[in-house]
Design a protein around this motif. Structure first.
Motif, PDB file in Angstrom:
ATOM      1  N   TYR A  76       0.841  -1.184   0.000  1.00  0.00           N
ATOM      2  CA  TYR A  76       0.000   0.000   0.000  1.00  0.00           C
ATOM      3  C   TYR A  76       0.876   1.234   0.000  1.00  0.00           C
ATOM      4  N   LYS A  77       0.211   2.373  -0.143  1.00  0.00           N
ATOM      5  CA  LYS A  77       0.918   3.648  -0.095  1.00  0.00           C
ATOM      6  C   LYS A  77       0.377   4.430   1.095  1.00  0.00           C
ATOM      7  N   ILE A  78       1.277   5.055   1.834  1.00  0.00           N
ATOM      8  CA  ILE A  78       0.887   5.901   2.956  1.00  0.00           C
ATOM      9  C   ILE A  78       1.372   7.316   2.629  1.00  0.00           C
ATOM     10  N   SER A  79       0.466   8.283   2.707  1.00  0.00           N
ATOM     11  CA  SER A  79       0.792   9.675   2.401  1.00  0.00           C
ATOM     12  C   SER A  79       0.414  10.530   3.588  1.00  0.00           C
ATOM     13  N   ALA A  94       5.082   7.115   1.276  1.00  0.00           N
ATOM     14  CA  ALA A  94       5.926   5.922   1.285  1.00  0.00           C
ATOM     15  C   ALA A  94       5.152   4.766   0.679  1.00  0.00           C
ATOM     16  N   THR A  95       5.832   3.981  -0.130  1.00  0.00           N
ATOM     17  CA  THR A  95       5.243   2.725  -0.575  1.00  0.00           C
ATOM     18  C   THR A  95       5.825   1.639   0.319  1.00  0.00           C
ATOM     19  N   VAL A 108       9.683  -3.898   2.628  1.00  0.00           N
ATOM     20  CA  VAL A 108      10.522  -2.993   1.846  1.00  0.00           C
ATOM     21  C   VAL A 108       9.790  -1.657   1.749  1.00  0.00           C
ATOM     22  N   TYR A 109      10.506  -0.552   2.052  1.00  0.00           N
ATOM     23  CA  TYR A 109       9.858   0.756   1.991  1.00  0.00           C
ATOM     24  C   TYR A 109      10.663   1.737   1.165  1.00  0.00           C
ATOM     25  N   ASN A 110       9.954   2.639   0.493  1.00  0.00           N
ATOM     26  CA  ASN A 110      10.547   3.731  -0.277  1.00  0.00           C
ATOM     27  C   ASN A 110       9.807   4.997   0.108  1.00  0.00           C
TER      28      ASN A 110
END
Length: 150
Positions: A76-79, A94-95, A108-110
């Motif tokens: 998921y994506k957190i904004s 972050a994805t 794994v996070y970006n």
């Protein structure tokens, strides 16, 4: 000032358990450094208050966090975005991707973030160091939360 960060954390639980923890507001509140409040305000949105100190600048940030691009129990994506008064603002996203690995889950996070105001004046090295420290603290606490339920 823009910054990016990425990393990975091996967790001793199934993707389903890790996914559930990533979507539990109480777990997130306990793991986010300086988090004073995290309340659900809509289906996939939260209101948040966090107190942060970066170098000589200390501020209470109020903002919102949104979860999107769901692919349970994989990613998921957190904004989020927050205002810290004279200290400035922060916004970013972050994805998060979960993969089966070694009998557990590899998270794994970006992260991509932007900051402005007094915080941006502190310099890239201090900001990046503080951001990495905050991320490490979050994932250490999150790993502990996952282990406690495993």
């Amino acid at each position: 000032m823009a910054m990016t960060m990425n990393g990975e954390v091996q967790l001793p639980a199934s993707r389903e358990v890790v996914w559930a923890k990533l979507n539990d507001p109480e777990v997130l509140k306990a793991c986010i450094p300086g988090c004073e409040e995290l309340e659900r305000s809509a289906e996939n949105e939260f209101r948040a208050t966090a107190k942060m100190k970066v170098g000589p600048v200390s501020a209470r940030f109020k903002g919102r966090v949104t979860l999107s691009d769901f692919d349970p129990p994989t990613s998921y994506k957190i904004s989020g975005e927050g205002e810290g008064g004279v200290a400035g603002f922060a916004k970013g996203g972050a994805t998060v991707n979960l993969q089966d690995k070694d009998g557990g889950t590899l998270l794994v996070y970006n992260v991509d973030a932007q900051i402005g105001g007094k915080l941006a004046q502190l310099g890239q090295r201090l900001i990046n160091g503080s951001a990495k420290k905050l991320a490490d603290e979050f994932f250490t606490k999150f790993a502990d939360a996952v282990k406690a339920s495993a």
